[in-house]
Design a protein around this motif. Structure first.
Motif, PDB file in Angstrom:
ATOM      1  N   MET A  61       0.810  -1.192   0.000  1.00  0.00           N
ATOM      2  CA  MET A  61       0.000   0.000   0.000  1.00  0.00           C
ATOM      3  C   MET A  61       0.854   1.256   0.000  1.00  0.00           C
ATOM      4  N   GLY A  62       2.129   1.129  -0.073  1.00  0.00           N
ATOM      5  CA  GLY A  62       2.991   2.295  -0.061  1.00  0.00           C
ATOM      6  C   GLY A  62       2.891   3.075  -1.350  1.00  0.00           C
ATOM      7  N   GLY A  63       3.523   4.227  -1.377  1.00  0.00           N
ATOM      8  CA  GLY A  63       3.515   5.033  -2.588  1.00  0.00           C
ATOM      9  C   GLY A  63       2.365   6.014  -2.616  1.00  0.00           C
ATOM     10  N   LYS A  64       2.233   6.639  -3.751  1.00  0.00           N
ATOM     11  CA  LYS A  64       1.198   7.650  -3.919  1.00  0.00           C
ATOM     12  C   LYS A  64      -0.187   7.019  -3.959  1.00  0.00           C
ATOM     13  N   VAL A  65      -1.126   7.654  -3.286  1.00  0.00           N
ATOM     14  CA  VAL A  65      -2.498   7.162  -3.242  1.00  0.00           C
ATOM     15  C   VAL A  65      -3.261   7.711  -4.434  1.00  0.00           C
ATOM     16  N   LYS A  66      -3.917   6.822  -5.145  1.00  0.00           N
ATOM     17  CA  LYS A  66      -4.722   7.228  -6.290  1.00  0.00           C
ATOM     18  C   LYS A  66      -5.942   7.990  -5.778  1.00  0.00           C
ATOM     19  N   THR A  67      -6.304   9.079  -6.444  1.00  0.00           N
ATOM     20  CA  THR A  67      -7.409   9.892  -5.955  1.00  0.00           C
ATOM     21  C   THR A  67      -8.607   9.909  -6.884  1.00  0.00           C
ATOM     22  N   LYS A  68      -8.517   9.276  -8.045  1.00  0.00           N
ATOM     23  CA  LYS A  68      -9.652   9.259  -8.959  1.00  0.00           C
ATOM     24  C   LYS A  68      -9.917   7.848  -9.441  1.00  0.00           C
ATOM     25  N   TYR A  69     -11.188   7.511  -9.494  1.00  0.00           N
ATOM     26  CA  TYR A  69     -11.585   6.235 -10.079  1.00  0.00           C
ATOM     27  C   TYR A  69     -11.615   6.382 -11.590  1.00  0.00           C
ATOM     28  N   THR A  70     -11.234   5.343 -12.270  1.00  0.00           N
ATOM     29  CA  THR A  70     -11.315   5.318 -13.724  1.00  0.00           C
ATOM     30  C   THR A  70     -12.439   4.365 -14.117  1.00  0.00           C
ATOM     31  N   ARG A  71     -12.772   4.357 -15.369  1.00  0.00           N
ATOM     32  CA  ARG A  71     -13.803   3.440 -15.856  1.00  0.00           C
ATOM     33  C   ARG A  71     -13.418   1.996 -15.535  1.00  0.00           C
ATOM     34  N   GLU A  72     -12.146   1.679 -15.663  1.00  0.00           N
ATOM     35  CA  GLU A  72     -11.657   0.331 -15.396  1.00  0.00           C
ATOM     36  C   GLU A  72     -11.935  -0.075 -13.942  1.00  0.00           C
ATOM     37  N   ASP A  73     -11.807   0.863 -13.001  1.00  0.00           N
ATOM     38  CA  ASP A  73     -12.006   0.560 -11.590  1.00  0.00           C
ATOM     39  C   ASP A  73     -13.442   0.168 -11.272  1.00  0.00           C
ATOM     40  N   ARG A  74     -14.390   0.599 -12.069  1.00  0.00           N
ATOM     41  CA  ARG A  74     -15.797   0.308 -11.795  1.00  0.00           C
ATOM     42  C   ARG A  74     -16.195  -1.088 -12.245  1.00  0.00           C
ATOM     43  N   PHE A  75     -15.323  -1.785 -12.924  1.00  0.00           N
ATOM     44  CA  PHE A  75     -15.668  -3.100 -13.449  1.00  0.00           C
ATOM     45  C   PHE A  75     -14.753  -4.187 -12.892  1.00  0.00           C
ATOM     46  N   LEU A  76     -14.495  -4.115 -11.602  1.00  0.00           N
ATOM     47  CA  LEU A  76     -13.681  -5.126 -10.950  1.00  0.00           C
ATOM     48  C   LEU A  76     -14.508  -6.402 -10.807  1.00  0.00           C
ATOM     49  N   VAL A  77     -13.936  -7.517 -11.195  1.00  0.00           N
ATOM     50  CA  VAL A  77     -14.661  -8.783 -11.198  1.00  0.00           C
ATOM     51  C   VAL A  77     -14.000  -9.744 -10.220  1.00  0.00           C
ATOM     52  N   VAL A  78     -14.827 -10.447  -9.484  1.00  0.00           N
ATOM     53  CA  VAL A  78     -14.338 -11.458  -8.552  1.00  0.00           C
ATOM     54  C   VAL A  78     -14.809 -12.811  -9.067  1.00  0.00           C
ATOM     55  N   SER A  79     -13.873 -13.738  -9.205  1.00  0.00           N
ATOM     56  CA  SER A  79     -14.232 -15.067  -9.704  1.00  0.00           C
ATOM     57  C   SER A  79     -15.132 -15.770  -8.693  1.00  0.00           C
ATOM     58  N   PRO A  80     -15.973 -16.689  -9.168  1.00  0.00           N
ATOM     59  CA  PRO A  80     -16.840 -17.442  -8.241  1.00  0.00           C
ATOM     60  C   PRO A  80     -16.042 -18.180  -7.162  1.00  0.00           C
ATOM     61  N   GLU A  81     -14.864 -18.687  -7.530  1.00  0.00           N
ATOM     62  CA  GLU A  81     -14.034 -19.395  -6.554  1.00  0.00           C
ATOM     63  C   GLU A  81     -13.556 -18.451  -5.447  1.00  0.00           C
ATOM     64  N   HIS A  82     -13.061 -17.264  -5.825  1.00  0.00           N
ATOM     65  CA  HIS A  82     -12.601 -16.295  -4.824  1.00  0.00           C
ATOM     66  C   HIS A  82     -13.767 -15.788  -3.982  1.00  0.00           C
ATOM     67  N   ARG A  83     -14.918 -15.600  -4.604  1.00  0.00           N
ATOM     68  CA  ARG A  83     -16.114 -15.162  -3.884  1.00  0.00           C
ATOM     69  C   ARG A  83     -16.477 -16.198  -2.806  1.00  0.00           C
ATOM     70  N   ARG A  84     -16.435 -17.482  -3.189  1.00  0.00           N
ATOM     71  CA  ARG A  84     -16.744 -18.560  -2.239  1.00  0.00           C
ATOM     72  C   ARG A  84     -15.764 -18.546  -1.063  1.00  0.00           C
TER      73      ARG A  84
END
Length: 118
Positions: free
Chosen positions: A1-24
């Motif tokens: 988590m080090g480094g510069k903190v991102k301050t704006k969401y991009t279109r890509e950030d709104r479409f984060l997908v979690v696999s069914p296995e990771h969700r389980r």
């Protein structure tokens, strides 16, 4: 988590997908909201949605939040990223954090103060 903190969401950030296995895996591990302890309306939250694409949806970067806590945390994450990454994200990473006990105690005190007897 080090480094510069991102301050704006991009279109890509709104479409984060979690696999069914990771969700389980996340549902089996957490079983309830990491903030309030509710087991109703649970959603998977990306603790750091700005990390490397390969690690964004790893179970270590995911936690369960109820719908209400998820909305609140996401607003803080988007509008106040420095506060989110300094105070909230570290607690969400730890499934053994006692945050929910403090929240439940605060709710009980609020009920007593308002005279509610739920």
């Amino acid at each position: 988590m080090g480094g510069k903190v991102k301050t704006k969401y991009t279109r890509e950030d709104r479409f984060l997908v979690v696999s069914p296995e990771h969700r389980r895996v996340v549902f089996e591990r957490d079983k309830a909201c990491r903030i309030c302890g509710s087991d109703v309306g649970l959603e998977v939250h990306h603790i750091n949605p700005y990390g490397e694409p390969a690690s964004r949806s790893n179970p270590e970067n995911l936690c369960l939040l109820c719908r209400l806590c998820h909305r609140a945390v996401t607003v803080i994450q988007r509008r106040f990223p420095s506060i989110y990454f300094k105070y909230i994200a570290p607690r969400l990473y730890d499934p053994n954090d006692l945050w929910r006990l403090y929240v439940l105690e605060a709710k009980e005190l609020a009920r007593k103060y308002k005279g509610e007897s739920r």
